[in-house]
Enzyme design. Structure first.
Site, mmCIF file in Angstrom:
data_model
loop_
_atom_site.group_PDB
_atom_site.id
_atom_site.type_symbol
_atom_site.label_atom_id
_atom_site.label_comp_id
_atom_site.label_asym_id
_atom_site.label_seq_id
_atom_site.Cartn_x
_atom_site.Cartn_y
_atom_site.Cartn_z
ATOM 1 N N ARG A 149 0.820 -1.213 0.000
ATOM 2 C CA ARG A 149 0.000 0.000 0.000
ATOM 3 C C ARG A 149 0.853 1.262 0.000
ATOM 4 O O ARG A 149 0.641 2.173 -0.794
ATOM 5 C CB ARG A 149 -0.925 -0.001 1.224
ATOM 6 C CG ARG A 149 -1.980 -1.093 1.202
ATOM 7 C CD ARG A 149 -2.804 -1.032 2.485
ATOM 8 N NE ARG A 149 -3.883 -2.008 2.506
ATOM 9 C CZ ARG A 149 -3.762 -3.235 2.980
ATOM 10 N NH1 ARG A 149 -2.599 -3.637 3.475
ATOM 11 N NH2 ARG A 149 -4.786 -4.059 2.977
ATOM 12 N N VAL A 150 1.841 1.331 0.906
ATOM 13 C CA VAL A 150 2.675 2.536 0.975
ATOM 14 C C VAL A 150 3.583 2.627 -0.244
ATOM 15 O O VAL A 150 3.736 3.707 -0.843
ATOM 16 C CB VAL A 150 3.494 2.554 2.276
ATOM 17 C CG1 VAL A 150 4.387 3.792 2.326
ATOM 18 C CG2 VAL A 150 2.577 2.525 3.497
ATOM 19 N N ASP A 169 9.179 -7.094 -5.496
ATOM 20 C CA ASP A 169 8.120 -7.586 -4.624
ATOM 21 C C ASP A 169 7.636 -8.911 -5.188
ATOM 22 O O ASP A 169 6.908 -8.940 -6.180
ATOM 23 C CB ASP A 169 6.961 -6.594 -4.538
ATOM 24 C CG ASP A 169 5.976 -6.966 -3.433
ATOM 25 O OD1 ASP A 169 5.782 -8.175 -3.192
ATOM 26 O OD2 ASP A 169 5.393 -6.050 -2.816
ATOM 27 N N ARG A 229 10.270 -0.172 8.016
ATOM 28 C CA ARG A 229 10.511 -0.806 9.307
ATOM 29 C C ARG A 229 12.002 -0.865 9.580
ATOM 30 O O ARG A 229 12.813 -1.102 8.668
ATOM 31 C CB ARG A 229 9.958 -2.236 9.326
ATOM 32 C CG ARG A 229 8.482 -2.364 9.021
ATOM 33 C CD ARG A 229 7.604 -1.647 10.004
ATOM 34 N NE ARG A 229 7.677 -2.180 11.353
ATOM 35 C CZ ARG A 229 7.079 -1.625 12.401
ATOM 36 N NH1 ARG A 229 6.402 -0.499 12.269
ATOM 37 N NH2 ARG A 229 7.165 -2.189 13.590
ATOM 38 N N ASP A 253 13.753 6.981 8.872
ATOM 39 C CA ASP A 253 12.769 7.356 9.874
ATOM 40 C C ASP A 253 12.558 6.237 10.892
ATOM 41 O O ASP A 253 11.925 6.446 11.923
ATOM 42 C CB ASP A 253 11.430 7.675 9.184
ATOM 43 C CG ASP A 253 10.366 8.159 10.156
ATOM 44 O OD1 ASP A 253 10.648 9.110 10.909
ATOM 45 O OD2 ASP A 253 9.256 7.581 10.152
ATOM 46 N N GLU A 258 14.637 1.394 18.850
ATOM 47 C CA GLU A 258 14.122 2.751 19.038
ATOM 48 C C GLU A 258 13.834 2.984 20.517
ATOM 49 O O GLU A 258 13.324 2.087 21.183
ATOM 50 C CB GLU A 258 12.857 2.950 18.200
ATOM 51 C CG GLU A 258 13.115 2.825 16.705
ATOM 52 C CD GLU A 258 11.885 3.073 15.842
ATOM 53 O OE1 GLU A 258 10.811 3.365 16.418
ATOM 54 O OE2 GLU A 258 11.994 2.972 14.608
ATOM 55 N N HIS A 277 10.947 8.396 13.789
ATOM 56 C CA HIS A 277 9.751 7.596 13.480
ATOM 57 C C HIS A 277 8.515 8.493 13.361
ATOM 58 O O HIS A 277 7.513 8.331 14.063
ATOM 59 C CB HIS A 277 9.527 6.528 14.543
ATOM 60 C CG HIS A 277 8.780 5.338 14.016
ATOM 61 N ND1 HIS A 277 9.034 4.054 14.428
ATOM 62 C CD2 HIS A 277 7.790 5.233 13.102
ATOM 63 C CE1 HIS A 277 8.226 3.208 13.796
ATOM 64 N NE2 HIS A 277 7.455 3.911 12.984
ATOM 65 N N ALA A 280 4.013 8.216 10.495
ATOM 66 C CA ALA A 280 2.563 8.242 10.711
ATOM 67 C C ALA A 280 2.135 9.417 11.573
ATOM 68 O O ALA A 280 0.979 9.488 11.996
ATOM 69 C CB ALA A 280 2.122 6.942 11.375
#
Length: 526
Positions: A149-150, A169, A229, A253, A258, A277, A280
């Site tokens: 999706r992203v 992919d 990720r 990011d 983390e 991060h 979102a």
């Protein structure tokens, strides 16, 4: 019901839960024994990345129905343990897609034009105009690792800038990639071709450390962007590759650990752009993931299919109205068939006939398996029923045919112990009125509900009267009766709805008569 929220989500999501009548408890600092204690009476758990949902947490949560992840990544949730316990795991994959894609684009420009570095120098009093020579994206090649999706949204945003797009992919159809203007290639070709490589694959055992020293060498002269990720890129190798000029730059990011530790080599390389991060972190995205997750929790607690369940079949929202009645019917048919069979179940076949054959029935089949296994006293639901079948070596067959004799749609569940089969056919009357219309070769019109007795007997005068008398002698009231027979004077099958449990003594009295072939007492959840 009780919903425990252990990481902050937008108030809009909490409002959805409360409006549905659920009690919401928040505990943003829970860990260890305190988390286990809080989970003990929770029916649902909502987390983000800050809470580790381990097997221990899931075992403590005896009442858990669902764990909702307000975001995409679920590597902090033990999905295998959740499935074992029949707990749904669901995420919110759509809510922050646009935000993550836009941040990817922003990071791409930031790296290619050295925007943060130039800003820092200017704020420090330097007019370093001659120290920065940027890279134009027009005419360059974008490599996308993970065209989900992203990744697709990023491709849509950068394609109009004049970038050629290649993608790695192995799980996407070539036709879909073509519609996005992307060429599917293997990973090595993607790395060698790309001027900018952006990563949007989930963190799995297969993708952990996917981009290491040799892969970065293949990307020589390019830029690496990761808003996906952490853990997919070898961070030490990346720092070295940018520092020695193998890569022109990078922007990250997300990180393997983390918050990013103060001694990370990434912090020492000027041409690496870092953000904490933020992919979102937009108001719209936070609202979207919170409400999406809350809506899935509400559905799960109402025993309805969950749209983004990761460990259970789901029903498309558009098809839910059509299929929801068949979900319950499939469970009922499975329960009846299972209770009619003696011996270990070795095979289950679910057949769909007529209009139902055109639907995506994965969730319906899982519900049939739930019905089959539920009388065996296993902790079972549609989440773990397919896994239970697999663990116990039960063969599951799903078949469809558009041909049906008498009904618009017919659902059939057959269970087998290797030598004997029991088949129960069901359909819907007047929308969602369940009916059992055939048991083995006997045509019936039975209403499946509550407590039932199924008898097979000789088709002779007085047998039904005997059954009624014995039931009366044991204070069992017959609420309904549905009779079928093979032929006059042959065998008959009758389904009785009864108002109370049938004692073993009543069954013993019936089976003492030579005309009675078999007596089965069934209990249904409906």
């Amino acid at each position: 019901m009780q919903v425990l929220v252990t990481d902050p989500i937008a108030d809009a999501g909490l409002d959805v839960l409360r409006e549905a009548g659920h009690e919401v408890r928040t505990g943003y600092d829970l860990e260890g024994d305190a988390l286990l204690e809080a989970a003990a009476d929770a029916n649902a758990l909502i987390v983000r990345s800050g809470t580790e949902v381990t097997r221990e947490v899931l075992e403590a949560g005896d009442e858990l129905v669902i764990v909702g992840r307000a975001g995409i990544g679920v590597d902090n949730i033990d999905i295998e343990a959740a499935t074992d316990r029949g707990v749904i795991v669901a995420n919110a994959p759509e809510g922050n897609v646009r935000a993550a894609a836009e941040h990817t684009v922003a990071m791409t420009f930031a790296a290619a034009r050295s925007i943060p570095q130039a800003h820092g120098r200017l704020k420090a009093g330097e007019w370093a105009k001659g120290d920065f020579l940027g890279t134009e994206l027009n005419g360059r090649t974008l490599g996308v690792v993970g065209l989900g999706r992203v990744g697709q949204e990023v491709a849509k945003k950068l394609d109009p800038l004049g970038m050629d797009i290649v993608a790695f992919d192995p799980y996407i159809a070539e036709e879909r990639a073509d519609r996005l203007g992307a060429t599917l290639v293997d990973l090595e070709t993607c790395l060698e071709t790309a001027d900018v490589l952006t990563i949007h694959t989930p963190l799995t055992p297969e993708t952990e450390g996917l981009i290491g020293e040799s892969e970065l060498e293949s990307l020589a002269g390019g830029y690496l962007i990761n808003v996906g990720r952490g853990g997919i890129v070898d961070e030490a190798a990346l720092a070295a590759a940018v520092d020695d000029g193998t890569l022109a730059g990078a922007a990250l990011d997300v990180f393997a650990e983390e918050p990013l530790s103060a001694d990370s080599p990434l912090l020492d390389v000027e041409d690496i752009v870092l953000t904490p991060h933020l992919g979102a972190s937009t108001e719209a995205a936070q609202t979207n993931v919170a409400t999406s997750t809350a809506e899935q929790v509400v559905a799960a607690l109402a025993n309805e299919p969950v749209a983004n369940a990761l460990n259970a079949p789901s029903i498309d929202e558009a098809a839910f109205g059509r299929l929801a009645p068949y979900v319950e019917l499939a469970e009922t048919a499975g329960t009846v068939a299972s209770q009619l069979l003696d011996g270990r179940i070795e095979r289950v076949e679910v057949t769909y006939e007529g209009e139902l054959a055109d639907e995506d029935v994965e969730f319906v089949t899982a519900s049939a398996l739930e019905g089959v296994f539920s009388p065996l006293e296993w902790q079972v639901n549609a989440v773990n029923a397919p896994q239970i079948a697999d663990d116990r070596g039960v063969e599951v067959v799903e078949s469809k045919t558009h041909q049906t004799e008498d009904f618009q749609s017919l659902l059939s569940v057959t269970v087998s112990n290797g030598t004997t089969d029991r088949t129960v056919d069901g359909t819907l009357f007047a929308g969602d009125d369940q009916r059992i219309v055939r048991i083995d070769d006997y045509r019936v019109d039975a209403i499946p509900h509550g407590k039932m007795v199924v008898t097979r007997n000789a088709d002779e005068p007085g047998v039904i009267g005997l059954i009624g008398s014995v039931m009366g002698d044991h204070d069992v009231n017959i609420a309904g009766m549905f009779n079928a027979r093979e032929a006059i004077g042959g065998e008959a099958l009758t389904v009785y709805n009864v108002d109370s449990e049938v004692p073993n003594a009543a069954r013993t009295d019936l089976e003492a008569d030579d005309r009675i072939i078999d007596v089965r007492y069934l209990t249904l959840s409906t």
